[in-house]
Motif scaffolding. Structure first.
Motif, PDB file in Angstrom:
ATOM      1  N   GLY A  72       0.847  -1.199   0.000  1.00  0.00           N
ATOM      2  CA  GLY A  72       0.000   0.000   0.000  1.00  0.00           C
ATOM      3  C   GLY A  72       0.878   1.243   0.000  1.00  0.00           C
ATOM      4  O   GLY A  72       0.629   2.169   0.757  1.00  0.00           O
ATOM      5  N   LYS A  96      -3.962  -0.776  -6.212  1.00  0.00           N
ATOM      6  CA  LYS A  96      -4.191  -0.063  -7.452  1.00  0.00           C
ATOM      7  C   LYS A  96      -3.663   1.365  -7.301  1.00  0.00           C
ATOM      8  O   LYS A  96      -3.633   1.845  -6.163  1.00  0.00           O
ATOM      9  CB  LYS A  96      -5.661  -0.040  -7.850  1.00  0.00           C
ATOM     10  CG  LYS A  96      -6.697   0.212  -6.774  1.00  0.00           C
ATOM     11  CD  LYS A  96      -6.602   1.364  -5.831  1.00  0.00           C
ATOM     12  CE  LYS A  96      -6.722   2.734  -6.373  1.00  0.00           C
ATOM     13  NZ  LYS A  96      -6.652   3.798  -5.334  1.00  0.00           N
ATOM     14  N   ALA A 122      -4.908  -5.261  -6.233  1.00  0.00           N
ATOM     15  CA  ALA A 122      -5.870  -5.253  -5.120  1.00  0.00           C
ATOM     16  C   ALA A 122      -7.113  -4.426  -5.469  1.00  0.00           C
ATOM     17  O   ALA A 122      -7.289  -3.314  -4.957  1.00  0.00           O
ATOM     18  CB  ALA A 122      -5.202  -4.720  -3.852  1.00  0.00           C
TER      19      ALA A 122
HETATM   20  N1  LIG Z   1      -8.143  -0.175  -2.320  1.00  0.00           N
HETATM   21  C1  LIG Z   1      -8.471   0.888  -1.634  1.00  0.00           C
HETATM   22  O1  LIG Z   1      -9.585   0.978  -1.086  1.00  0.00           O
HETATM   23  C2  LIG Z   1      -7.475   1.992  -1.447  1.00  0.00           C
HETATM   24  C3  LIG Z   1      -7.811   3.066  -0.625  1.00  0.00           C
HETATM   25  C4  LIG Z   1      -6.832   4.026  -0.379  1.00  0.00           C
HETATM   26  C5  LIG Z   1      -5.591   3.931  -0.991  1.00  0.00           C
HETATM   27  N2  LIG Z   1      -5.316   2.900  -1.810  1.00  0.00           N
HETATM   28  C6  LIG Z   1      -3.980   2.799  -2.453  1.00  0.00           C
HETATM   29  O2  LIG Z   1      -3.046   2.504  -1.418  1.00  0.00           O
HETATM   30  C7  LIG Z   1      -1.835   3.212  -1.643  1.00  0.00           C
HETATM   31  C8  LIG Z   1      -1.525   4.048  -0.410  1.00  0.00           C
HETATM   32  O3  LIG Z   1      -2.531   5.015  -0.202  1.00  0.00           O
HETATM   33  P1  LIG Z   1      -2.737   5.674   1.257  1.00  0.00           P
HETATM   34  O4  LIG Z   1      -3.751   6.731   1.121  1.00  0.00           O
HETATM   35  O5  LIG Z   1      -2.945   4.618   2.257  1.00  0.00           O
HETATM   36  O6  LIG Z   1      -1.289   6.355   1.431  1.00  0.00           O
HETATM   37  P2  LIG Z   1      -0.594   6.976   2.725  1.00  0.00           P
HETATM   38  O7  LIG Z   1      -1.472   6.903   3.909  1.00  0.00           O
HETATM   39  O8  LIG Z   1       0.002   8.280   2.318  1.00  0.00           O
HETATM   40  O9  LIG Z   1       0.570   5.917   2.997  1.00  0.00           O
HETATM   41  C9  LIG Z   1       1.621   5.667   2.117  1.00  0.00           C
HETATM   42  C10 LIG Z   1       2.730   5.029   2.938  1.00  0.00           C
HETATM   43  O10 LIG Z   1       3.834   4.778   2.062  1.00  0.00           O
HETATM   44  C11 LIG Z   1       5.044   4.905   2.781  1.00  0.00           C
HETATM   45  N3  LIG Z   1       5.961   5.685   1.938  1.00  0.00           N
HETATM   46  C12 LIG Z   1       7.096   5.221   1.358  1.00  0.00           C
HETATM   47  N4  LIG Z   1       7.702   6.165   0.652  1.00  0.00           N
HETATM   48  C13 LIG Z   1       6.945   7.274   0.780  1.00  0.00           C
HETATM   49  C14 LIG Z   1       7.082   8.595   0.280  1.00  0.00           C
HETATM   50  N5  LIG Z   1       8.115   8.969  -0.502  1.00  0.00           N
HETATM   51  N6  LIG Z   1       6.131   9.490   0.607  1.00  0.00           N
HETATM   52  C15 LIG Z   1       5.086   9.148   1.375  1.00  0.00           C
HETATM   53  N7  LIG Z   1       4.902   7.894   1.890  1.00  0.00           N
HETATM   54  C16 LIG Z   1       5.840   6.983   1.582  1.00  0.00           C
HETATM   55  C17 LIG Z   1       4.735   5.555   4.112  1.00  0.00           C
HETATM   56  O11 LIG Z   1       4.872   4.565   5.135  1.00  0.00           O
HETATM   57  P3  LIG Z   1       6.147   4.445   6.090  1.00  0.00           P
HETATM   58  O12 LIG Z   1       6.602   5.835   6.376  1.00  0.00           O
HETATM   59  O13 LIG Z   1       5.593   3.735   7.260  1.00  0.00           O
HETATM   60  O14 LIG Z   1       7.203   3.661   5.381  1.00  0.00           O
HETATM   61  C18 LIG Z   1       3.271   5.936   4.039  1.00  0.00           C
HETATM   62  O15 LIG Z   1       2.589   5.696   5.237  1.00  0.00           O
HETATM   63  C19 LIG Z   1      -2.023   3.978  -2.927  1.00  0.00           C
HETATM   64  O16 LIG Z   1      -1.483   3.252  -4.003  1.00  0.00           O
HETATM   65  C20 LIG Z   1      -3.531   4.083  -3.095  1.00  0.00           C
HETATM   66  O17 LIG Z   1      -3.930   4.145  -4.436  1.00  0.00           O
HETATM   67  C21 LIG Z   1      -6.235   1.930  -2.042  1.00  0.00           C
END
Ligand SMILES: NC(=O)c1ccc[n+]([C@@H]2O[C@H](COP(=O)([O-])OP(=O)(O)OC[C@H]3O[C@@H](n4cnc5c(N)ncnc54)[C@H](OP(=O)(O)O)[C@@H]3O)[C@@H](O)[C@H]2O)c1
Length: 343
Positions: A72, A96, A122
């Motif tokens: 994710g 995705k 996913a």
């Molecule tokens: N299927 C669904 O229902 C669904 C819903 C939402 C999102 N998604 C997908 O899931 C993915 C993540 O979305 P999210 O909203 O959960 O993201 P998010 O909360 O911003 O989390 C992304 C995570 O990636 C890590 N990371 C590694 N390199 C990074 C960087 N350069 N900048 C920021 N974070 C970085 C961080 O974890 P650490 O700092 O702990 O390493 C961060 O917590 C996306 O691809 C999105 O399309 C899917």
């Protein structure tokens, strides 16, 4: 092996949906989480009661603590870490959008084939009974010939720091939530479009924040079309509809809509009377986890094929190219499109 030990790559927000699904599944256990930051991963593991915490993604992937990982990460990191995970002998459920280029999709697919590790996109909604029943109605001819599929996914994105607004991370509403309508169109039509037309609106940080597209199918003169839209600047809304020569199906909250009420599937007869089709209850994120278990433990391919996933990515790239060039874009079988092809 009768249970899959899962690891989470990052402390992403979306994990909160996967964690209960893994725990509710019969053949899965949540074993570990990794983060770029030690303090963060330690407190995250304590908060979510995850047995092992790793202070880097490499450390988790190089360990023997897990059999499969859930990715994710921000969109631009999906390919890199999926490939490394498979090379370390871990199966991968990847969020995705699966990847941001066809070259990445092809490399991920090749590594899955070389290593024998299972790899799937996913798309949780594809495993839900509401979607599957709609697909059955289309395939068994209940709707007659399919003329039109249309759907939308929009929500208000307020935080200017969000990863979805970073251009080099694969930002944009089409990459983020527009991929649901694109995949729905692919699912209903059973094939990628022949050519597409797209329009976009660029907002903060020059990232696309509103997209609409028209997808055209086949060269048989049947006039089959899909219409898709996505946005970061409108109230939360997801909806889908399939129109055939014998009636119409409408799906409320087809992609997500957690805590927003029951999912409905309605059949609109030709005389405009409406029949509700029962949809069994199922936790939204459980199906994709169970499907990975079946792929790994029962040795069968994931429900969503990598060929379908490739078409999702190809269609999004073609839509963006159409919006950028203001031309109709034809999809081709290699890595290019028929760029700039006029209608
Ligand atoms: N299927 C669904 O229902 C669904 C819903 C939402 C999102 N998604 C997908 O899931 C993915 C993540 O979305 P999210 O909203 O959960 O993201 P998010 O909360 O911003 O989390 C992304 C995570 O990636 C890590 N990371 C590694 N390199 C990074 C960087 N350069 N900048 C920021 N974070 C970085 C961080 O974890 P650490 O700092 O702990 O390493 C961060 O917590 C996306 O691809 C999105 O399309 C899917």
């Amino acid at each position: 092996m009768d249970k899959i030990r899962w690891g989470l790559l990052s402390t992403a927000n979306i994990n909160r949906r996967l964690i209960p699904a893994i725990r509710a599944s019969r053949r899965g256990a949540l074993a570990a989480v990794a983060s770029r930051n030690k303090a963060r991963v330690d407190s995250y593991a304590a908060q979510w009661e995850i047995p092992q915490a790793f202070a880097s993604y490499e450390a988790l992937l190089e360990s023997d603590a897990v059999d499969a990982v859930y990715i994710g990460l921000p969109n631009h990191l999906h390919a890199k870490w999926a490939i490394y995970a498979m090379q370390q002998g871990k199966h991968v459920l990847c969020e995705k959008p699966f990847a941001l280029s066809l070259a990445e999709v092809d490399e991920m697919t090749a590594v899955s084939q070389q290593t024998g590790m299972r790899l799937a996109e996913a798309f949780m909604y594809r495993h839900h009974p509401q979607t599957k029943i709609a697909g059955e109605w289309v395939r068994n001819g209940r709707l007659g010939d399919i003329l039109l599929a249309r759907s939308t996914f929009q929500f208000p994105l307020e935080n200017p720091e969000n990863i979805r607004l970073v251009p080099e991370f694969g930002g944009g509403s089409l990459w983020d939530v527009g991929v649901y309508p694109v995949s729905f169109a692919q699912f209903i039509m059973g094939a990628p479009p022949t050519w597409v037309w797209g329009d976009q609106w660029l907002g903060r940080s020059n990232v696309e924040e509103s997209f609409s597209g028209q997808l055209h199918y086949g060269n048989d003169g049947s006039g089959r079309v899909a219409q898709i839209s996505s946005a970061f600047r409108a109230p939360f809304y997801t909806w889908a509809e399939v129109l055939g020569t014998k009636g119409r199906l409408s799906l409320n909250r087809p992609f997500t809509g957690l805590n927003k009420g029951a999912r409905q599937l309605l059949f609109h007869h030709p005389d405009d009377t409406v029949e509700e089709i029962p949809v069994p209850e199922k936790a939204l994120y459980l199906g994709e986890v169970e499907d990975m278990h079946a792929a790994i433990l029962d040795n069968r391919p994931p429900y969503l094929s990598l060929a379908e996933t490739r078409h999702h990515v190809q269609t999004v790239l073609a839509l963006y190219e159409s919006a950028r060039s203001k031309q109709a874009i034809y999809l081709t079988n290699d890595l290019s499109f028929a760029m700039g092809t006029k209608r």
